[in-house]
Design an enzyme around this catalytic site. Structure first.
Site, PDB file in Angstrom:
ATOM      1  N   SER A 196      52.337  26.944  45.601  1.00  0.00           N
ATOM      2  CA  SER A 196      51.329  26.287  44.771  1.00  0.00           C
ATOM      3  C   SER A 196      50.400  25.519  45.712  1.00  0.00           C
ATOM      4  CB  SER A 196      52.009  25.365  43.758  1.00  0.00           C
ATOM      5  OG  SER A 196      51.034  24.788  42.929  1.00  0.00           O
ATOM      6  N   TYR A 226      41.030  28.161  40.793  1.00  0.00           N
ATOM      7  CA  TYR A 226      42.139  28.115  41.761  1.00  0.00           C
ATOM      8  C   TYR A 226      43.213  27.151  41.248  1.00  0.00           C
ATOM      9  CZ  TYR A 226      44.524  27.262  46.272  1.00  0.00           C
ATOM     10  OH  TYR A 226      45.455  27.136  47.284  1.00  0.00           O
ATOM     11  N   LYS A 230      47.235  27.788  40.377  1.00  0.00           N
ATOM     12  CA  LYS A 230      48.321  27.090  41.083  1.00  0.00           C
ATOM     13  C   LYS A 230      49.141  26.227  40.130  1.00  0.00           C
ATOM     14  CE  LYS A 230      47.561  28.892  45.045  1.00  0.00           C
ATOM     15  NZ  LYS A 230      48.527  29.875  45.554  1.00  0.00           N
TER      16      LYS A 230
HETATM   17  N1  LIG Z   1      46.059  26.609  53.762  1.00  0.00           N
HETATM   18  C1  LIG Z   1      46.216  25.585  52.936  1.00  0.00           C
HETATM   19  O1  LIG Z   1      45.768  24.461  53.215  1.00  0.00           O
HETATM   20  C2  LIG Z   1      46.936  25.766  51.642  1.00  0.00           C
HETATM   21  C3  LIG Z   1      47.103  24.640  50.832  1.00  0.00           C
HETATM   22  C4  LIG Z   1      47.769  24.785  49.625  1.00  0.00           C
HETATM   23  C5  LIG Z   1      48.252  26.006  49.246  1.00  0.00           C
HETATM   24  N2  LIG Z   1      48.072  27.093  50.029  1.00  0.00           N
HETATM   25  C6  LIG Z   1      48.585  28.395  49.553  1.00  0.00           C
HETATM   26  O2  LIG Z   1      49.367  28.982  50.568  1.00  0.00           O
HETATM   27  C7  LIG Z   1      49.329  30.419  50.435  1.00  0.00           C
HETATM   28  C8  LIG Z   1      49.053  31.045  51.785  1.00  0.00           C
HETATM   29  O3  LIG Z   1      47.740  30.676  52.166  1.00  0.00           O
HETATM   30  P1  LIG Z   1      47.218  30.653  53.674  1.00  0.00           P
HETATM   31  O4  LIG Z   1      46.582  29.349  53.884  1.00  0.00           O
HETATM   32  O5  LIG Z   1      48.285  31.116  54.587  1.00  0.00           O
HETATM   33  O6  LIG Z   1      46.039  31.726  53.564  1.00  0.00           O
HETATM   34  P2  LIG Z   1      45.768  33.132  54.293  1.00  0.00           P
HETATM   35  O7  LIG Z   1      45.893  33.013  55.756  1.00  0.00           O
HETATM   36  O8  LIG Z   1      44.464  33.582  53.729  1.00  0.00           O
HETATM   37  O9  LIG Z   1      46.939  34.055  53.765  1.00  0.00           O
HETATM   38  C9  LIG Z   1      46.908  34.611  52.495  1.00  0.00           C
HETATM   39  C10 LIG Z   1      47.737  35.862  52.467  1.00  0.00           C
HETATM   40  O10 LIG Z   1      47.646  36.430  51.144  1.00  0.00           O
HETATM   41  C11 LIG Z   1      47.366  37.814  51.272  1.00  0.00           C
HETATM   42  N3  LIG Z   1      46.648  38.340  50.110  1.00  0.00           N
HETATM   43  C12 LIG Z   1      45.486  37.897  49.581  1.00  0.00           C
HETATM   44  N4  LIG Z   1      45.112  38.700  48.566  1.00  0.00           N
HETATM   45  C13 LIG Z   1      46.057  39.659  48.448  1.00  0.00           C
HETATM   46  C14 LIG Z   1      46.231  40.787  47.604  1.00  0.00           C
HETATM   47  N5  LIG Z   1      45.332  41.109  46.677  1.00  0.00           N
HETATM   48  N6  LIG Z   1      47.324  41.541  47.766  1.00  0.00           N
HETATM   49  C15 LIG Z   1      48.240  41.258  48.714  1.00  0.00           C
HETATM   50  N7  LIG Z   1      48.118  40.229  49.566  1.00  0.00           N
HETATM   51  C16 LIG Z   1      47.036  39.429  49.434  1.00  0.00           C
HETATM   52  C17 LIG Z   1      46.493  37.902  52.519  1.00  0.00           C
HETATM   53  O11 LIG Z   1      46.471  39.238  52.973  1.00  0.00           O
HETATM   54  P3  LIG Z   1      45.203  39.819  53.800  1.00  0.00           P
HETATM   55  O12 LIG Z   1      45.440  39.442  55.219  1.00  0.00           O
HETATM   56  O13 LIG Z   1      45.302  41.294  53.543  1.00  0.00           O
HETATM   57  O14 LIG Z   1      43.965  39.203  53.226  1.00  0.00           O
HETATM   58  C18 LIG Z   1      47.228  36.937  53.436  1.00  0.00           C
HETATM   59  O15 LIG Z   1      48.331  37.577  54.026  1.00  0.00           O
HETATM   60  C19 LIG Z   1      48.272  30.719  49.372  1.00  0.00           C
HETATM   61  O16 LIG Z   1      48.895  30.993  48.146  1.00  0.00           O
HETATM   62  C20 LIG Z   1      47.489  29.427  49.296  1.00  0.00           C
HETATM   63  O17 LIG Z   1      46.880  29.240  48.042  1.00  0.00           O
HETATM   64  C21 LIG Z   1      47.418  26.998  51.227  1.00  0.00           C
END
Ligand SMILES: NC(=O)c1ccc[n+]([C@@H]2O[C@H](COP(=O)([O-])OP(=O)(O)OC[C@H]3O[C@@H](n4cnc5c(N)ncnc54)[C@H](OP(=O)(O)O)[C@@H]3O)[C@@H](O)[C@H]2O)c1
Length: 357
Positions: A196, A226, A230
Site C-alpha cells: 500500500s 492512486y 492503495k
Molecule cells: N517508491 C515509493 O516511495 C513508494 C511509496 C509507497 C508505496 N509504494 C508502492 O511500492 C510498490 C513498488 O513501487 P516501486 O517504488 O518499487 O516502483 P517501480 O520501481 O516502478 O516498480 C514497480 C513494479 O511494478 C511493475 N508493474 C507495473 N505495472 C505492471 C503491470 N501492468 N504488470 C506487471 N507488473 C507491473 C513494474 O514492472 P515494469 O518494470 O515492467 O514497469 C515494476 O517492476 C508499488 O505498489 C508502489 O505503489 C512505493
C-alpha cells in the site's frame, strides 16, 4: 534511521523446509530488493512481470548481487544461510486474462504457495482505462491483485482450514498451527503482503470504487485515483484477515523512496518533469530512504517470526516494518465489505468468477 537488520530474520534451508514466493513487480525498485532478501533467506521466488527481458535482466543482476553478498559471509554464517532460486512468470496486471494465465502457469509449476507479495504498482499516470474497463492504477495495484490472490489461494490454504482458524482465532498458539491447502498439502505460515502507501490518505472520505476522479488538473486527481487503489488494498487485507484467518494478510507502506521508477510519469512530463526531478531529489535527501531500506517493511512482513496471526492479521506496517494505524476509511469494516462485494461483482461481470476467496 532504524537499526532494522534483515540478517536477523529467519533463514530457510530448501532441503529441509522449502518456501515458495510469488511477487509481482520484482524486477525493479522495492520489489528487486525484496526478492534479493528472500532469495538470500532461502526462498524459491517467482518474479511475475510483464516484460520478460527486464525480469531476466533483474534475475541475472540478483544472482550476481547474491554471490557478492554471500562472499562476505563467514564460514559459520554460510552454513546457516541458504540460497533459494529465482524464476520468471509472465503477467501483465493491466489484463485480467493475463492474470488468469499467470495463475494457471504457476499452478503447473508449484503445488504450494507460502508467500504472495502484491507489490507491482504505478502512480500519477494520466487518466486511462484498461481493456477490462478499470482505471489503470486501480487495476494494476488492486483489482488484478485481488483476482491473482483468488486464483492462488487454494495453494495457500483451504475453506476447512479457515473454518478451523475461525474457531481458534483468539488463541495465540494458532500462529504455529500448520495450514493445509486444497490439495491436502501442508503450508507453513502462509502470508499475503500488499504494497500500500501513505498515499492511501489522499482519499480521506468514504469512496465508491466506481469513482473515476477524472477531473482537471490531472496532477491532483491522479493522486486521488492512486490513493483509492492503495486504500482499497488495505481494506482487502483487513477483510482477508476476517474471512481467511488461516493466512496472515498485511499491508505495508515502504517509506518515501524517490529513486524507483514509480515517479517516472512525473519526472518525464514536458516542461515540469525536470522541476519534479529536482524537487524529488531534495525531498528524498531530507525524508527519503534508499530503495533497499524501502523493501524492509515488505521483507519483515514476509519473514519475521514476531507476527502472531491472532493479533497481527490485517495490520498495516510502515517504513522498516513499524506497525501503524491506517486511515479510518481504510480501517472501516463496512467500507471494506462494500469494496470487497463491489470487486467480486465487477470481476464476475467480466467473466472472472471468484472461486476461492
Ligand atoms: N517508491 C515509493 O516511495 C513508494 C511509496 C509507497 C508505496 N509504494 C508502492 O511500492 C510498490 C513498488 O513501487 P516501486 O517504488 O518499487 O516502483 P517501480 O520501481 O516502478 O516498480 C514497480 C513494479 O511494478 C511493475 N508493474 C507495473 N505495472 C505492471 C503491470 N501492468 N504488470 C506487471 N507488473 C507491473 C513494474 O514492472 P515494469 O518494470 O515492467 O514497469 C515494476 O517492476 C508499488 O505498489 C508502489 O505503489 C512505493
Amino acid at each position: 534511521m532504524s537499526n532494522f537488520n534483515p540478517n536477523l530474520l529467519p533463514y530457510f534451508n530448501p532441503q529441509v523446509e522449502r518456501r515458495v514466493c510469488l511477487i509481482t513487480g520484482g524486477n525493479s525498485g522495492l520489489g528487486y530488493y525484496t526478492v534479493l532478501h528472500l532469495y538470500l533467506h532461502g526462498y524459491d521466488v517467482y518474479l511475475a512481470g510483464r516484460n520478460k527481458q527486464r525480469v531476466l535482466h533483474a534475475i541475472d543482476s540478483l544472482n550476481k548481487e547474491a554471490v557478492a553478498r554471500r562472499s562476505k559471509y563467514s564460514q559459520s554464517q554460510l552454513k546457516k544461510r541458504y540460497l533459494g532460486t529465482l524464476h520468471y512468470i509472465q503477467i501483465d496486471l493491466l489484463s485480467l486474462n493475463s492474470v488468469e494465465e499467470a495463475a494457471i502457469e504457476f499452478k503447473k509449476r508449484e503445488k504450494v504457495l507460502h508467500l504472495l507479495i502484491l507489490n507491482a504498482g504505478i502512480m500519477a499516470t494520466p487518466y486511462s482505462k484498461t481493456a477490462d474497463g478499470f482505471e489503470i492504477q486501480l487495476q494494476t495495484s488492486y483489482i488484478s491483485h485481488f483476482l491473482l490472490t483468488d486464483r492462488l489461494y487454494d495453494l495457500m490454504s483451504s475453506p476447512e482450514t479457515d473454518d478451523q482458524f475461525q474457531l481458534m482465532k483468539n488463541d495465540s498458539k494458532v500462529y504455529n498451527t500448520s495450514v493445509v491447502n486444497e490439495s491436502g498439502l501442508q503450508v507453513n505460515d502462509p502470508r499475503v503482503v500488499f504494497l500500500s502507501s501513505i498515499g492511501h490518505w489522499f482519499v480521506p472520505f468514504h469512496f465508491n470504487l466506481n469513482s473515476q476522479f477524472n477531473y482537471y488538473p490531472n496532477i491532483i486527481f491522479t493522486l486521488f485515483r492512486y490513493g483509492m487503489a492503495k486504500c482499497a488494498g488495505i481494506q482487502f487485507v483487513k477483510t482477508m484477515a476476517i474471512r481467511h484467518p488461516s493466512v496472515l494478510s498485511v499491508a505495508v507502506h515502504p517509506g518515501i523512496v524517490l529513486n524507483t521508477n514509480l515517479f517516472s510519469h512525473l519526472t518525464h512530463l514536458p516542461l515540469f518533469g525536470t522541476l519534479f526531478w529536482i524537487f524529488f531529489q531534495i525531498f528524498d535527501w531530507v525524508f527519503g530512504v534508499s530503495n533497499e531500506e524501502g523493501c524492509y517493511s515488505s521483507v519483515k512482513a514476509s519473514l519475521s517470526d514476531e507476527f502472531d496471526k491472532s493479533v497481527s492479521n490485517g495490520n498495516y506496517y510502515v517504513t522498516f516494518g513499524v506497525e501503524a494505524n491506517p486511515s479510518t476509511i481504510a480501517s472501516n469494516k463496512d467500507y471494506g465489505d462494500e469494496s470487497w462485494a463491489w470487486t467480486v461483482k465487477q470481476l464476475e461481470e467480466r467473466g472472472h468468477k471468484i472461486s476461492n476467496l
